[in-house]
Design a protein around this motif. Structure first.
Motif, PDB file in Angstrom:
ATOM      1  N   LEU A   1       0.859  -1.186   0.000  1.00 34.11           N
ATOM      2  CA  LEU A   1       0.000   0.000   0.000  1.00 34.11           C
ATOM      3  C   LEU A   1       0.895   1.235   0.000  1.00 34.11           C
ATOM      4  CD1 LEU A   1      -2.693   1.524   0.339  1.00 34.11           C
ATOM      5  CD2 LEU A   1      -2.505   1.150   2.805  1.00 34.11           C
ATOM      6  N   SER A   2       0.776   2.062  -1.051  1.00 33.72           N
ATOM      7  CA  SER A   2       1.594   3.261  -1.179  1.00 33.72           C
ATOM      8  C   SER A   2       0.771   4.503  -0.888  1.00 33.72           C
ATOM      9  CB  SER A   2       2.196   3.360  -2.593  1.00 33.72           C
ATOM     10  OG  SER A   2       3.127   2.318  -2.818  1.00 33.72           O
ATOM     11  N   VAL A   3       1.368   5.418  -0.151  1.00 31.53           N
ATOM     12  CA  VAL A   3       0.741   6.687   0.199  1.00 31.53           C
ATOM     13  C   VAL A   3       1.573   7.788  -0.434  1.00 31.53           C
ATOM     14  CG1 VAL A   3      -0.016   8.203   2.051  1.00 31.53           C
ATOM     15  CG2 VAL A   3      -0.044   5.717   2.384  1.00 31.53           C
ATOM     16  N   ARG A   4       0.940   8.588  -1.289  1.00 34.61           N
ATOM     17  CA  ARG A   4       1.655   9.630  -2.039  1.00 34.61           C
ATOM     18  C   ARG A   4       1.303  10.995  -1.460  1.00 34.61           C
ATOM     19  NH1 ARG A   4       4.023   9.664  -7.062  1.00 34.61           N
ATOM     20  NH2 ARG A   4       4.168  11.707  -8.096  1.00 34.61           N
ATOM     21  N   LEU A   5       2.330  11.734  -1.044  1.00 32.34           N
ATOM     22  CA  LEU A   5       2.174  13.070  -0.484  1.00 32.34           C
ATOM     23  C   LEU A   5       2.827  14.071  -1.430  1.00 32.34           C
ATOM     24  CD1 LEU A   5       3.426  12.175   3.131  1.00 32.34           C
ATOM     25  CD2 LEU A   5       1.121  11.903   2.226  1.00 32.34           C
ATOM     26  N   GLU A   6       2.092  15.128  -1.786  1.00 31.72           N
ATOM     27  CA  GLU A   6       2.588  16.112  -2.752  1.00 31.72           C
ATOM     28  C   GLU A   6       3.085  17.365  -2.038  1.00 31.72           C
ATOM     29  OE1 GLU A   6       2.840  15.612  -5.916  1.00 31.72           O
ATOM     30  OE2 GLU A   6       1.581  13.855  -6.298  1.00 31.72           O
ATOM     31  N   ALA A   7       4.317  17.771  -2.373  1.00 29.97           N
ATOM     32  CA  ALA A   7       4.872  19.013  -1.831  1.00 29.97           C
ATOM     33  C   ALA A   7       4.520  20.174  -2.761  1.00 29.97           C
ATOM     34  CB  ALA A   7       6.383  18.893  -1.690  1.00 29.97           C
ATOM     35  N   PRO A   8       4.436  21.396  -2.246  1.00 25.84           N
ATOM     36  CA  PRO A   8       4.179  22.559  -3.105  1.00 25.84           C
ATOM     37  C   PRO A   8       5.281  22.696  -4.162  1.00 25.84           C
ATOM     38  CG  PRO A   8       3.937  23.146  -0.786  1.00 25.84           C
ATOM     39  CD  PRO A   8       4.540  21.786  -0.820  1.00 25.84           C
ATOM     40  N   GLU A   9       4.887  22.985  -5.383  1.00 26.49           N
ATOM     41  CA  GLU A   9       5.859  23.141  -6.466  1.00 26.49           C
ATOM     42  C   GLU A   9       6.712  24.383  -6.239  1.00 26.49           C
ATOM     43  OE1 GLU A   9       5.833  23.879 -11.304  1.00 26.49           O
ATOM     44  OE2 GLU A   9       4.170  22.788 -10.365  1.00 26.49           O
ATOM     45  N   GLN A  10       8.018  24.246  -6.440  1.00 31.70           N
ATOM     46  CA  GLN A  10       8.949  25.359  -6.272  1.00 31.70           C
ATOM     47  C   GLN A  10       9.832  25.463  -7.516  1.00 31.70           C
ATOM     48  OE1 GLN A  10       9.310  27.513  -3.692  1.00 31.70           O
ATOM     49  NE2 GLN A  10       7.693  26.625  -2.419  1.00 31.70           N
ATOM     50  N   ASN A  11       9.777  26.609  -8.188  1.00 30.23           N
ATOM     51  CA  ASN A  11      10.631  26.868  -9.363  1.00 30.23           C
ATOM     52  C   ASN A  11      10.523  25.765 -10.413  1.00 30.23           C
ATOM     53  OD1 ASN A  11      11.655  29.204  -8.016  1.00 30.23           O
ATOM     54  ND2 ASN A  11      13.132  27.905  -6.927  1.00 30.23           N
ATOM     55  N   GLY A  12       9.306  25.260 -10.574  1.00 32.26           N
ATOM     56  CA  GLY A  12       9.086  24.223 -11.574  1.00 32.26           C
ATOM     57  C   GLY A  12       9.473  22.832 -11.135  1.00 32.26           C
ATOM     58  N   VAL A  13       9.937  22.690  -9.894  1.00 30.16           N
ATOM     59  CA  VAL A  13      10.343  21.369  -9.384  1.00 30.16           C
ATOM     60  C   VAL A  13       9.194  20.774  -8.576  1.00 30.16           C
ATOM     61  CG1 VAL A  13      11.990  20.094  -7.976  1.00 30.16           C
ATOM     62  CG2 VAL A  13      12.767  22.063  -9.311  1.00 30.16           C
ATOM     63  N   LYS A  14       8.749  19.606  -8.984  1.00 26.57           N
ATOM     64  CA  LYS A  14       7.684  18.905  -8.277  1.00 26.57           C
ATOM     65  C   LYS A  14       8.283  17.728  -7.499  1.00 26.57           C
ATOM     66  CE  LYS A  14       4.028  19.959 -11.648  1.00 26.57           C
ATOM     67  NZ  LYS A  14       3.011  19.378 -12.549  1.00 26.57           N
ATOM     68  N   VAL A  15       7.894  17.625  -6.225  1.00 24.78           N
ATOM     69  CA  VAL A  15       8.406  16.549  -5.375  1.00 24.78           C
ATOM     70  C   VAL A  15       7.233  15.856  -4.691  1.00 24.78           C
ATOM     71  CG1 VAL A  15       9.851  15.939  -3.401  1.00 24.78           C
ATOM     72  CG2 VAL A  15      10.581  17.765  -4.957  1.00 24.78           C
TER      73      VAL A  15
END
Length: 548
Positions: free
Chosen positions: A154-168
Motif C-alpha cells: 500500500l503506497s501513500v503519495r504526499l505532494e509538496a508545493p511546487e517550487q521553481n518548476g520542481v515537483k516533489v
C-alpha cells in the motif's frame, strides 16, 4: 579451597554482579520528561561540500503547528500508522501483533508524539526549493487507507508545493506481513536549471528510557538510544548522555551502514541499500535527540526525473527480518558479553519452537539437550561427589586430629585425596561450565522479542517476566534442597549452615528472574537429581556406573 567454598564463591560472585548491575540501572536518575517534538534538526551543506550534522532550527515546527497539521491513518495486517502533513512524518505507529506492556488487548505503540514518549520518524531533502520535514505536504483525500485482502503493498503519495518548476512527491510504501516502510522521493525537474542536493533520514526521540517490562532484573538492564553500523567500524551504541555533551563518536562517511533507535524488544532503523552516507546525532530542545544519516542526491537535469528511496524498519527485534534487511542489523538484539554462546542458544530454541510450537516446551527440550551434552562431565562430577561422601568420616577425623595444625591437616588431606583418587574440585566443574550457559540463556530470555508475552502453561503467560505466583521459584528451591541433601555435607558446621541457606537464597533471588529462566533451572535440577541419585546408588552398591 574445597569445592564447597568454590561453589559459594561462584554463586555469590554471579549474584552480586547481577544485583549490582540491576541496582545501578534501576536507580539511575530519570531524565526530566520533555514536551512533544517542538523543534527539529535540519541538516545543511557546509562550504566544503559535505553536509554538516544538523543544528536545531529556530523555525522548527511548534507543538501547536504539529497538532494542527492534518493526519492520515494507514492500516495493514501488521501496523497502524499516522502520517502528518507536516513533513510527511510518521508520528504514530502501533504494532498490531504485539500487545502493550500493561494491556495486551491494545497494540504496542512505538512512534508517538506527546504521549508516554516523543518519538517520530522524519525525512526530507536539502537544496534550494526542495521540501524538508517542515514542509506541509498535501495528503490523499481519504482520512484512512487500509491494505485490502489480496494486496501485498500500500503506497501513500504526499505532494509538496511546487517550487521553481520542481515537483516533489514523498511516497511511503507499506508491505503485507512486514515492518519495513519504504520512504521514497520522486523529483520531477520542470525548471530551467539542474537540481542538486541531499536527502536525509532521522529518528527523533526523547531521552527517557523505554518502560521496564520484566521487573527488577528486566528492562532496566537493556539499552535505549541510538546505534550505528558500518562495515568498517561495526556496531556502535551512542548513548543519549554522550550526544548531549557533544562527545558522541560516530562512524565516518561510509558506502554502507545504517542508523537505528534501539529500545527493549523494539527498534527503528533507516538502512539505505546503496550509496555514500554521512551519519549524525545531535541534541535538540525539549530533551530530544535526533540521529540519522544523509545521502547525496543524483544531479537532475532540467526536464529529467529521479527517485531516491530508503527502507525504514520500525517494529520488533525479530532477528530473521532484521538480518534480511541489512548486514549487522540483527546486532541490535543485545545478548551482552556472551553473544557467542547466546546466539547458538537462540538458534536452538527457535528450531525447537518450530517442532513443538511453544517456547516453554522448547526451553524444556533445550534443557534436556544441554544436559545430555554435559552428561559425561556431570557423571564424572557426581562420581567424585560420591567418593567424597565415602571418605567424609576420615576427613572429619583428620580435621579433629590436626585442628591446631592447619598445615599438617592440609597435608594429610592431600594424602587422603591421592590415596583414594578423590578430586575435591571434581564436583564444581559442571556448575562452572554451565554457568555461562545459564547467563547466556538469561540474556536470550531478556533480549529476544519472541519471548515477550510468550505463554507456556497455565499461569505462565509470559516467559520473559517473573512467575506471577512464584510457583516455579518455589519448586526450584525445593529441588535445590534435594540436590543439597544428596551431596556430601561439609565437615565444617559453618559451611553446612551456609549451604542449607543457599536454596532459600536462590528461591528469593530467582523469584524476580524471567520465568523462562527459572523453568530451565527447575528442569535442570530435576534431571540432575535423577542423574545424581542413579550414580550415587550405583556407587554405593559397588556397581560400575555408566560412562565411568
Amino acid at each position: 579451597m574445597d569445592n564447597r567454598r568454590l561453589i559459594l564463591l561462584v554463586i555469590f560472585s554471579m549474584s552480586l554482579v547481577m544485583l549490582w548491575d540491576a541496582w545501578l540501572k534501576h536507580n539511575q536518575p530519570k531524565p526530566v520528561a520533555g514536551p512533544s517534538v517542538t523543534q527539529s534538526a535540519t541538516p545543511t551543506p557546509t562550504a566544503s561540500g559535505q553536509v554538516a550534522a544538523p543544528a536545531a532550527a529556530p523555525n522548527g515546527a511548534t507543538t501547536a503547528e504539529r497538532a494542527k497539521a492534518p493526519k492520515l491513518t494507514v492500516e495493514t495486517d501488521t501496523v497502524r500508522a499516522q502520517i502528518s502533513a507536516l513533513g510527511g512524518d510518521l508520528v504514530r505507529l502501533e504494532l498490531l501483533k504485539h500487545g502493550a506492556n500493561n494491556d495486551r488487548t491494545k497494540p504496542f505503540v512505538l512512534f508517538e508524539e506527546g504521549g508516554a514518549h516523543s518519538y517520530i520518524a522524519q525525512s526530507g531533502l536539502i537544496g534550494a526549493g526542495l521540501p524538508n520535514h517542515k514542509t506541509v505536504f498535501a495528503l490523499p483525500s481519504a482520512d484512512k487507507l487500509v491494505l485490502k485482502d489480496g494486496e501485498q503493498a500500500l503506497s501513500v503519495r504526499l505532494e509538496a508545493p511546487e517550487q521553481n518548476g520542481v515537483k516533489v512527491a514523498k511516497v511511503l510504501t507499506f508491505h503485507r506481513g512486514s515492518h519495513v516502510i519504504d520512504v521514497a522521493y520522486e523529483i520531477a525537474n520542470g525548471g530551467n536549471a539542474a537540481v542538486a542536493g541531499h536527502s536525509y533520514y532521522q529518528l527523533t526521540r526523547d531521552t527517557k528510557a523505554a518502560e521496564n517490562t520484566a521487573g527488577f532484573f528486566g528492562g532496566a538492564q537493556t539499552y535505549t538510544g541510538p546505534a550505528f553500523y558500518t562495515d568498517a567500524e561495526k556496531y556502535k551504541k551512542v548513548d543519549f548522555k554522550t550526544i548531549g555533551k557533544g562527545e558522541a563518536k560516530l562512524p565516518k562517511t561510509a558506502p554502507d551502514g545504517w542508523v537505528a533507535m534501539v529500545q527493549h524488544y523494539f527498534v527503528s532503523a533507516y538502512a539505505p541499500k546503496q550509496g555514500q552516507r554521512e551519519f549524525f546525532a545531535r541534541p535538540l530542545d525539549g530533551d530530544l535527540v535526533a540521529a540519522g544519516l544523509i545521502q547525496p542526491l543524483p544531479q537532475i537535469a532540467a526536464g529529467q526525473k529521479a527517485t531516491v528511496s530508503v527502507p525504514l524498519y520500525a517494529g520488533p527485534q525479530e532477528q530473521r527480518e532484521l538480518s534480511d534487511l541489512a548486514p549487522g542489523l540483527d546486532l541490535v538484539v543485545d545478548y551482552g558479553w556472551l553473544t557467542v554462546i547466546a546466539a547458538p542458544i537462540f538458534w536452538g530454541l527457535s528450531w525447537l519452537h518450530k517442532l513443538v510450537g511453544n517456547w516453554g516446551w522448547a526451553i524444556i527440550l533445550l534443557t534436556v539437550l544441554i544436559k545430555l551434552a554435559f552428561f559425561p562431565l556431570s557423571a564424572a562430577s557426581y562420581k567424585s561427589m560420591a567418593k567424597m561422601k565415602t571418605v567424609m568420616p576420615r576427613m572429619k577425623r583428620i580435621q579433629e586430629q590436626y585442628k591446631d595444625d592447619r598445615m599438617k591437616m592440609n597435608q594429610e588431606m592431600m594424602e587422603l585425596y591421592k590415596k583414594e583418587k578423590v578430586n575435591p574440585m571434581g564436583g564444581c566443574w559442571p556448575m562452572l561450565i554451565q554457568m555461562p550457559v545459564f547467563i547466556a540463556l538469561y540474556w536470550v530470555l531478556l533480549g529476544a522479542v519472541e519471548m515477550r508475552q510468550a505463554p507456556w502453561l497455565g499461569w505462565i503467560t509470559d516467559l520473559s517476566i517473573k512467575d506471577p505466583y512464584f510457583i516455579l521459584p518455589i519448586i526450584m528451591g525445593v529441588t535445590s534442597l534435594v540436590q543439597m541433601k544428596l551431596s556430601p555435607s561439609s565437615p565444617d558446621p559453618v559451611q553446612q549452615k551456609v549451604m542449607m541457606f543457599m536454596p532459600i537464597f536462590f528461591t528469593v533471588m530467582m523469584a524476580w528472574f524471567p520465568s523462562g529462566l527459572v523453568l530451565y533451572w527447575v528442569v535442570n535440577n530435576m534431571l540432575s537429581i535423577g542423574q545424581q541419585w542413579y550414580i550415587t546408588r550405583m556407587f554405593d552398591s559397588g556397581a560400575k556406573p555408566a560412562n565411568s
